[in-house]
Motif scaffolding. Structure first.
Motif, PDB file in Angstrom:
ATOM      1  N   LEU A 135      10.154  10.905  -5.270  1.00  0.00           N
ATOM      2  CA  LEU A 135       8.735  11.130  -4.999  1.00  0.00           C
ATOM      3  C   LEU A 135       7.930  11.315  -6.286  1.00  0.00           C
ATOM      4  O   LEU A 135       8.307  12.100  -7.155  1.00  0.00           O
ATOM      5  CB  LEU A 135       8.590  12.380  -4.128  1.00  0.00           C
ATOM      6  N   GLU A 136       6.826  10.574  -6.426  1.00  0.00           N
ATOM      7  CA  GLU A 136       5.883  10.859  -7.505  1.00  0.00           C
ATOM      8  C   GLU A 136       5.158  12.160  -7.169  1.00  0.00           C
ATOM      9  O   GLU A 136       4.798  12.395  -6.020  1.00  0.00           O
ATOM     10  CB  GLU A 136       4.869   9.733  -7.655  1.00  0.00           C
ATOM     11  N   VAL A 137       4.961  13.021  -8.165  1.00  0.00           N
ATOM     12  CA  VAL A 137       4.293  14.301  -7.938  1.00  0.00           C
ATOM     13  C   VAL A 137       3.116  14.419  -8.893  1.00  0.00           C
ATOM     14  O   VAL A 137       3.222  14.078 -10.075  1.00  0.00           O
ATOM     15  CB  VAL A 137       5.263  15.486  -8.114  1.00  0.00           C
TER      16      VAL A 137
ATOM     17  N   LEU B 111       0.839  -1.185   0.000  1.00  0.00           N
ATOM     18  CA  LEU B 111       0.000   0.000   0.000  1.00  0.00           C
ATOM     19  C   LEU B 111       0.884   1.249   0.000  1.00  0.00           C
ATOM     20  O   LEU B 111       1.705   1.433   0.886  1.00  0.00           O
ATOM     21  CB  LEU B 111      -0.909  -0.020   1.234  1.00  0.00           C
ATOM     22  N   LYS B 112       0.717   2.097  -1.007  1.00  0.00           N
ATOM     23  CA  LYS B 112       1.481   3.338  -1.079  1.00  0.00           C
ATOM     24  C   LYS B 112       0.855   4.402  -0.177  1.00  0.00           C
ATOM     25  O   LYS B 112      -0.367   4.429   0.003  1.00  0.00           O
ATOM     26  CB  LYS B 112       1.538   3.851  -2.518  1.00  0.00           C
ATOM     27  N   ILE B 113       1.689   5.284   0.332  1.00  0.00           N
ATOM     28  CA  ILE B 113       1.218   6.368   1.187  1.00  0.00           C
ATOM     29  C   ILE B 113       1.601   7.699   0.536  1.00  0.00           C
ATOM     30  O   ILE B 113       2.754   7.900   0.142  1.00  0.00           O
ATOM     31  CB  ILE B 113       1.804   6.256   2.615  1.00  0.00           C
ATOM     32  N   ASP B 114       0.641   8.586   0.396  1.00  0.00           N
ATOM     33  CA  ASP B 114       0.847   9.876  -0.239  1.00  0.00           C
ATOM     34  C   ASP B 114       0.595  11.009   0.750  1.00  0.00           C
ATOM     35  O   ASP B 114      -0.094  10.838   1.754  1.00  0.00           O
ATOM     36  CB  ASP B 114      -0.085  10.040  -1.439  1.00  0.00           C
ATOM     37  N   GLY B 115       1.137  12.159   0.428  1.00  0.00           N
ATOM     38  CA  GLY B 115       0.931  13.351   1.238  1.00  0.00           C
ATOM     39  C   GLY B 115       0.569  14.527   0.367  1.00  0.00           C
ATOM     40  O   GLY B 115       0.600  14.451  -0.871  1.00  0.00           O
ATOM     41  N   GLY B 116       0.238  15.622   1.000  1.00  0.00           N
ATOM     42  CA  GLY B 116      -0.135  16.823   0.278  1.00  0.00           C
ATOM     43  C   GLY B 116       1.044  17.758   0.092  1.00  0.00           C
ATOM     44  O   GLY B 116       1.898  17.889   0.966  1.00  0.00           O
ATOM     45  N   ILE B 117       1.091  18.408  -1.056  1.00  0.00           N
ATOM     46  CA  ILE B 117       2.062  19.462  -1.336  1.00  0.00           C
ATOM     47  C   ILE B 117       1.278  20.773  -1.433  1.00  0.00           C
ATOM     48  O   ILE B 117       0.353  20.869  -2.247  1.00  0.00           O
ATOM     49  CB  ILE B 117       2.829  19.205  -2.643  1.00  0.00           C
TER      50      ILE B 117
ATOM     51  N   TYR C  56       7.419   8.991   2.040  1.00  0.00           N
ATOM     52  CA  TYR C  56       6.163   8.962   1.292  1.00  0.00           C
ATOM     53  C   TYR C  56       6.425   8.548  -0.157  1.00  0.00           C
ATOM     54  O   TYR C  56       7.521   8.755  -0.695  1.00  0.00           O
ATOM     55  CB  TYR C  56       5.492  10.338   1.319  1.00  0.00           C
ATOM     56  N   ASP C  57       5.412   8.000  -0.785  1.00  0.00           N
ATOM     57  CA  ASP C  57       5.534   7.569  -2.176  1.00  0.00           C
ATOM     58  C   ASP C  57       5.160   8.659  -3.163  1.00  0.00           C
ATOM     59  O   ASP C  57       5.692   8.707  -4.274  1.00  0.00           O
ATOM     60  CB  ASP C  57       4.643   6.344  -2.426  1.00  0.00           C
ATOM     61  N   GLY C  58       4.201   9.503  -2.788  1.00  0.00           N
ATOM     62  CA  GLY C  58       3.739  10.533  -3.706  1.00  0.00           C
ATOM     63  C   GLY C  58       3.309  11.781  -2.975  1.00  0.00           C
ATOM     64  O   GLY C  58       3.030  11.754  -1.771  1.00  0.00           O
TER      65      GLY C  58
END
Length: 340
Positions: free
Chosen positions: A58-60, A7-13, A32-34
């Motif tokens: 990081l994926e963006v 499971l990938k975990i993403d955050g906010g930019i 984080y992954d993205g």
């Protein structure tokens, strides 16, 4: 649903330019992954240039950019450049917005949103193929036509694949279309685990099947509201904020079907009425504990990360937790629990 990849975990930019680089770098450093930018009070694409410059793994992506405020050529060009500059790490997340905003805020046409979005994505792929392969651009649809591409307007080649296209969808028609043409599905915070398993997943699989695609061809991303805190007072504050957010979403007609799935259809009418009267506190008081835990993960900082993982693992491929009022140290601790 997925049982292989983790499971990938993403955050906010943040979409403020002065904050984007530091925030993206912190996400990458924290594992984080993205990282995603929203389209709210600022442009969603510009911060990703800074995010890409200050990260290497990081994926963006945009979550979301409003497709119908633009046209396929403009978005294809931005996507091509961000994909090249990020060295293949850009994800183009698109959403429709709602009719009043498209017509009255952006002064753009609105009609047949699922059909239009399908054509929008197809048109972008035709443009990218022309740039990549040198093929003649000749796209003629019901909503978009692109038939001119000269060397002056063709960007330089790049060694990376076309950007991944994710589509935000809640309703079954848009979700099914997403399964046919997109690389990913973007969920919404006002969507329960049951809604994903009972409505989203079957619609997505129908779309995949009709297009001759596999489940592994698309990534499913969920946004989950999280209420936590290092003290009882902090947890109480976060929980109150989550109740207000759920009440706000519940007052919107677009999410009535989500409430109806759980037998709470009548609640929408009351929330909608109170929203028009500006009774935000009264609205939040209608969100009981069962509704709260249906749409959010709630708990102490030491337990909420594991609870978030249990909620999402095997159901979606990646998750973007939305921490309400939590401090950064609190979020860091919670995410350590998520990964254990």
């Amino acid at each position: 649903m997925p049982d292989g990849p983790r499971l990938k975990i993403d955050g906010g930019i943040p979409n403020q330019l002065t904050r984007a680089a530091e925030a993206a770098g912190a996400l990458e450093q924290q594992g984080y992954d993205g990282g995603w930018t929203p389209e709210t009070s600022h442009d969603p694409f510009l911060p990703l240039l800074l995010a890409a410059e200050h990260t290497s793994r990081l994926e963006v992506g945009t979550n979301i950019a409003v497709a119908f405020a633009r046209n396929p050529m403009i978005v294809a060009n931005i996507g091509w450049d961000l994909q090249a500059y990020s060295k293949g790490r850009f994800i183009l997340g698109l959403g429709t917005q709602i009719q009043p905003h498209i017509e009255k805020r952006f002064s753009m046409p609105w009609s047949h949103p699922a059909r239009r979005m399908r054509e929008f994505v197809s048109a972008m792929h035709a443009i990218w193929d022309a740039w990549r392969d040198g093929s003649k651009l000749r796209f003629e649809g019901d909503f978009y036509t692109h038939k001119i591409m000269t060397p002056m307007f063709t960007p330089e080649p790049q060694p990376y694949p076309k950007p991944k296209v994710f589509i935000a969808a809640v309703g079954e028609v848009m979700t099914e279309m997403c399964g046919e043409v997109a690389d990913g599905h973007l969920g919404h915070p006002m969507v329960s685990k049951r809604y994903i398993t009972d409505v989203t997943t079957p619609a997505l699989l129908r779309g995949l099947q009709s297009a001759g695609r596999q489940r592994s061809d698309v990534e499913v991303s969920a946004e989950v509201l999280v209420a936590t805190g290092e003290t009882d007072a902090e947890l109480q504050t976060a929980t109150a904020a989550v109740r207000k957010q759920i009440a706000f979403y519940g007052s919107t007609p677009a999410y009535r079907k989500v409430l109806e799935l759980h037998g709470w259809g009548d609640l929408h009418e009351e929330l909608n009425r109170l929203s028009k009267e500006g009774e935000w506190d009264a609205m939040a008081s209608l969100i009981d504990d069962e509704m709260l835990t249906t749409f959010a993960v709630v708990g102490s900082v030491g337990e909420v990360g594991a609870a978030l993982r249990r909620r999402c693992e095997g159901v979606v491929d990646r998750v973007l937790p939305i921490f309400m009022t939590a401090s950064q140290p609190c979020i860091t601790v919670a995410m350590k629990e998520f990964r254990q």
